[in-house]
Design an enzyme around this catalytic site. Sequence first.
Site, PDB file in Angstrom:
ATOM      1  N   GLU A 124      -7.292   5.514  44.538  1.00  0.00           N
ATOM      2  CA  GLU A 124      -6.319   6.700  45.236  1.00  0.00           C
ATOM      3  C   GLU A 124      -5.196   5.984  45.862  1.00  0.00           C
ATOM      4  OE1 GLU A 124      -9.055   8.768  47.851  1.00  0.00           O
ATOM      5  OE2 GLU A 124      -9.906   9.885  45.960  1.00  0.00           O
ATOM      6  N   HIS A 240      -1.916  16.579  53.658  1.00  0.00           N
ATOM      7  CA  HIS A 240      -2.123  16.251  52.346  1.00  0.00           C
ATOM      8  C   HIS A 240      -1.286  16.725  51.396  1.00  0.00           C
ATOM      9  CE1 HIS A 240      -4.414  15.344  48.653  1.00  0.00           C
ATOM     10  NE2 HIS A 240      -5.326  14.692  49.302  1.00  0.00           N
ATOM     11  N   ARG A 286       0.288   8.611  51.742  1.00  0.00           N
ATOM     12  CA  ARG A 286       0.235  10.213  51.509  1.00  0.00           C
ATOM     13  C   ARG A 286       1.378  10.866  52.472  1.00  0.00           C
ATOM     14  NH1 ARG A 286      -5.859  11.951  52.810  1.00  0.00           N
ATOM     15  NH2 ARG A 286      -6.104  11.288  50.807  1.00  0.00           N
ATOM     16  N   HIS A 344      -4.312  18.074  57.096  1.00  0.00           N
ATOM     17  CA  HIS A 344      -5.370  17.796  56.476  1.00  0.00           C
ATOM     18  C   HIS A 344      -6.242  16.811  57.309  1.00  0.00           C
ATOM     19  CE1 HIS A 344      -7.901  16.382  53.137  1.00  0.00           C
ATOM     20  NE2 HIS A 344      -7.732  15.274  53.313  1.00  0.00           N
ATOM     21  N   ARG A 379      -3.275   7.806  57.693  1.00  0.00           N
ATOM     22  CA  ARG A 379      -4.712   7.339  57.142  1.00  0.00           C
ATOM     23  C   ARG A 379      -4.485   7.256  55.588  1.00  0.00           C
ATOM     24  NH1 ARG A 379      -9.031   9.810  54.707  1.00  0.00           N
ATOM     25  NH2 ARG A 379      -8.336  11.962  55.416  1.00  0.00           N
TER      26      ARG A 379
HETATM   27  P1  FAD Z   1     -16.568  17.145  60.596  1.00  0.00           P
HETATM   28  O1  FAD Z   1     -17.233  16.900  59.122  1.00  0.00           O
HETATM   29  O2  FAD Z   1     -15.425  17.874  60.259  1.00  0.00           O
HETATM   30  O3  FAD Z   1     -17.870  17.696  61.358  1.00  0.00           O
HETATM   31  C1  FAD Z   1     -17.637  18.303  62.718  1.00  0.00           C
HETATM   32  C2  FAD Z   1     -18.621  19.089  63.225  1.00  0.00           C
HETATM   33  O4  FAD Z   1     -18.721  19.329  64.651  1.00  0.00           O
HETATM   34  C3  FAD Z   1     -19.183  20.315  62.308  1.00  0.00           C
HETATM   35  O5  FAD Z   1     -20.620  20.234  62.337  1.00  0.00           O
HETATM   36  C4  FAD Z   1     -18.710  21.320  63.061  1.00  0.00           C
HETATM   37  O6  FAD Z   1     -19.067  22.575  63.042  1.00  0.00           O
HETATM   38  C5  FAD Z   1     -18.795  20.674  64.597  1.00  0.00           C
HETATM   39  N1  FAD Z   1     -18.267  21.461  65.739  1.00  0.00           N
HETATM   40  C6  FAD Z   1     -16.897  21.473  65.985  1.00  0.00           C
HETATM   41  N2  FAD Z   1     -16.834  22.214  67.310  1.00  0.00           N
HETATM   42  C7  FAD Z   1     -18.156  22.184  67.706  1.00  0.00           C
HETATM   43  C8  FAD Z   1     -18.603  22.808  69.125  1.00  0.00           C
HETATM   44  N3  FAD Z   1     -17.631  23.344  69.849  1.00  0.00           N
HETATM   45  N4  FAD Z   1     -19.672  22.568  69.239  1.00  0.00           N
HETATM   46  C9  FAD Z   1     -20.565  22.160  68.294  1.00  0.00           C
HETATM   47  N5  FAD Z   1     -20.266  21.617  67.281  1.00  0.00           N
HETATM   48  C10 FAD Z   1     -18.931  21.741  66.812  1.00  0.00           C
HETATM   49  N6  FAD Z   1     -12.161  12.075  53.639  1.00  0.00           N
HETATM   50  C11 FAD Z   1     -12.419  11.082  53.092  1.00  0.00           C
HETATM   51  O7  FAD Z   1     -12.827   9.906  53.420  1.00  0.00           O
HETATM   52  N7  FAD Z   1     -12.601  11.363  51.801  1.00  0.00           N
HETATM   53  C12 FAD Z   1     -12.430  12.330  51.113  1.00  0.00           C
HETATM   54  O8  FAD Z   1     -12.641  12.524  49.895  1.00  0.00           O
HETATM   55  C13 FAD Z   1     -11.871  13.485  51.803  1.00  0.00           C
HETATM   56  N8  FAD Z   1     -11.775  14.603  51.149  1.00  0.00           N
HETATM   57  C14 FAD Z   1     -11.547  15.862  52.101  1.00  0.00           C
HETATM   58  C15 FAD Z   1     -11.247  16.930  51.428  1.00  0.00           C
HETATM   59  C16 FAD Z   1     -11.242  18.183  52.381  1.00  0.00           C
HETATM   60  C17 FAD Z   1     -10.908  19.509  51.679  1.00  0.00           C
HETATM   61  C18 FAD Z   1     -10.994  17.815  53.701  1.00  0.00           C
HETATM   62  C19 FAD Z   1     -10.668  19.034  54.638  1.00  0.00           C
HETATM   63  C20 FAD Z   1     -11.069  16.533  54.365  1.00  0.00           C
HETATM   64  C21 FAD Z   1     -11.430  15.517  53.638  1.00  0.00           C
HETATM   65  N9  FAD Z   1     -11.481  14.251  54.110  1.00  0.00           N
HETATM   66  C22 FAD Z   1     -11.785  13.256  53.058  1.00  0.00           C
HETATM   67  C23 FAD Z   1     -11.528  14.095  55.515  1.00  0.00           C
HETATM   68  C24 FAD Z   1     -13.059  13.931  56.075  1.00  0.00           C
HETATM   69  O9  FAD Z   1     -13.772  14.838  55.294  1.00  0.00           O
HETATM   70  C25 FAD Z   1     -13.205  14.294  57.319  1.00  0.00           C
HETATM   71  O10 FAD Z   1     -12.381  13.597  58.249  1.00  0.00           O
HETATM   72  C26 FAD Z   1     -14.292  13.874  57.979  1.00  0.00           C
HETATM   73  O11 FAD Z   1     -15.649  14.056  56.862  1.00  0.00           O
HETATM   74  C27 FAD Z   1     -14.742  14.235  59.374  1.00  0.00           C
HETATM   75  O12 FAD Z   1     -16.264  13.803  59.500  1.00  0.00           O
HETATM   76  P2  FAD Z   1     -16.617  14.549  61.145  1.00  0.00           P
HETATM   77  O13 FAD Z   1     -18.220  14.103  61.150  1.00  0.00           O
HETATM   78  O14 FAD Z   1     -15.822  13.608  62.116  1.00  0.00           O
HETATM   79  O15 FAD Z   1     -16.206  15.989  61.490  1.00  0.00           O
HETATM   80  C1  SIN Z   2      -8.745  13.655  48.512  1.00  0.00           C
HETATM   81  O1  SIN Z   2      -9.672  13.642  47.770  1.00  0.00           O
HETATM   82  O2  SIN Z   2      -7.475  13.855  48.105  1.00  0.00           O
HETATM   83  C2  SIN Z   2      -8.998  13.624  50.035  1.00  0.00           C
HETATM   84  C3  SIN Z   2      -9.338  12.175  50.329  1.00  0.00           C
HETATM   85  C4  SIN Z   2      -9.043  11.948  51.427  1.00  0.00           C
HETATM   86  O3  SIN Z   2      -8.723  12.670  52.510  1.00  0.00           O
HETATM   87  O4  SIN Z   2      -9.241  10.805  52.113  1.00  0.00           O
END
Ligand code: FAD
Ligand code: SIN
Length: 515
Positions: A124, A240, A286, A344, A379
């Site tokens: 990537e 993104h 990015r 994103h 990032r």
């Molecule tokens: P999240 O996975 O967002 O989880 C947050 C949690 O907190 C959820 O369960 C939510 O419901 C909960 N929550 C929120 N508010 C409250 C509240 N008030 N009370 C209780 N619970 C709450 N990153 C990569 O490294 N590789 C990738 O390929 C990639 N692809 C992506 C594709 C998309 C479409 C998106 C949107 C993001 C992508 N990212 C990627 C970024 C990455 O997915 C996220 O940054 C990462 O998953 C965040 O993880 P997290 O556990 O911190 O938060």
């Molecule tokens: C993507 O698959 O392009 C998202 C990857 C990322 O947010 O790190």
Amino acid sequence: MTISRLPNRVDQVRTHDVVVVGSGVAGLTVALETPGLEVAVLTPARLGEGGSSPMAQGGVAAAVGPGDSPASHAADTLAAADGHADPTRVRTLTEEGPARVAALLAIGARFDRDRRGGLALGREAAHSHPRILHANGDATGAEIVRALRAKVLAADHVRGYEETTAQEIVVSQGRAVGVLALDGRGAFVLHLARAVALATGGIGQLYRYTTNPRGNVGDGLAMAARIGARLEDLEFVQFHPTALAVGADPMPLLTEALRGAGARLLDEVGRPLMRGRHPAGDLAPRDVVARALWHRLAGGGGVRLDARSVDRDLETAFPTAVRHCRAHGFDLSREPVPVTPAAHYHMGGIAVDGDGRTTVPGLWACGEVSAVGVHGANRLASNSLLDGLVFGARVGRDLVRATPEAPPIKVDVASRRLQFTARLSSDEELAVLARVRGIMWDRVGLVRDADGLHEARAALTEVAAGLPAGLSPSRRFVDVARLITDAALARRVSRGAHFRRDGLPDGQVRETGRR
Ligand code: FAD
Ligand code: SIN
């Protein structure tokens, strides 16, 4: 305005060792790494659903391939971060990454394999080696969450509270001692604990166009800010470059791994968009690519992603992207498809140390809601899942060390009055959110200037003034929008994803060193 009065009393009290808020990759990892403690995971949907983690596509970065090394991964991470990341934390991320991948494999995560059975590694933007592990082509997050969730469900020490949304962090004598939450039946439950770990994810839904799911409105940031936790780098919001431009909410993401496999960005007359703009072309960092799209679109042009040159079977390698395109009438294998930048990822968040400790005793944070210093101003692709895995595990281990020493919880529940005096109907909440999203996209988006940021500040203040008194979901997201705007106003020069057209020219004179 419809205002529903809410009761000002707690309906139920539960006591745990640790309350984890959120069940994405970060929250689930914390829960798994706390054996011996009694842990509650609060989550608004079902465990592992909601949040960005299950939507993650491209993969998770780790230096596990031949010829690769954590030092090379660290160098790429620091370069993309535009001089704003903390080298020590980046070293932790990249050195501990391979062990977290091994831990995922050990609990049954199935990453894609090459012909010889080794881990298939993709490439990537701004990575100097192929180091992106992926699953089911471009459905990596769902597989990681599946594996973590199964393990959490089987763990005796963890109890999930589904359909439960945290509203406020409870503080006693300067220490976080629990979380007040609203459950699916409308009851206020006070979850008392010796430690609280926030893993509530990002803020993308504060922008009109975003890849993030509903609910990503920065609840954790608002709750932490309210009790005085230090927040950091809030101005750094990553856009993104390649969301499918079809006006859906959230916008379907077309993974960056497509460009890693040879897809190209074209302008409205079919010329390569990135030619002459950056030595890495389509695989430039990015923020650089996203701004190139923004300028072209703002100038009235169009941008398309052309995946016809990808020499792999798109259906097998990128099934999610193919499905998204097909759902909107496009055939990714035959035609360039329209793309646009979309909010994103949030590099900023709750300031934490290397073990996820915030500035408030008893409060930890990890994952996207935190700012641990590994992403700086921009990032690197696929480093976010890794961040949640590495620092989620570090938070878990630190909680095991720290929780037995935490003072006993002292909260006078009987006299505790809730500050939730009123809230809007859900339609009204949505209307307020729509207004905020418009303000943020138009004035606090990819390209910013002082006039626009001041206008945003004034408009958000007006929105806040129209809200009913007391705490409410809308109060939380308006607070977060204002904090991001203030941070963007305060940083007058361009850096990484924070681009000020009235500041020093991008790419010419830059800040140096982390501030
Ligand atoms: P999240 O996975 O967002 O989880 C947050 C949690 O907190 C959820 O369960 C939510 O419901 C909960 N929550 C929120 N508010 C409250 C509240 N008030 N009370 C209780 N619970 C709450 N990153 C990569 O490294 N590789 C990738 O390929 C990639 N692809 C992506 C594709 C998309 C479409 C998106 C949107 C993001 C992508 N990212 C990627 C970024 C990455 O997915 C996220 O940054 C990462 O998953 C965040 O993880 P997290 O556990 O911190 O938060
Ligand atoms: C993507 O698959 O392009 C998202 C990857 C990322 O947010 O790190």
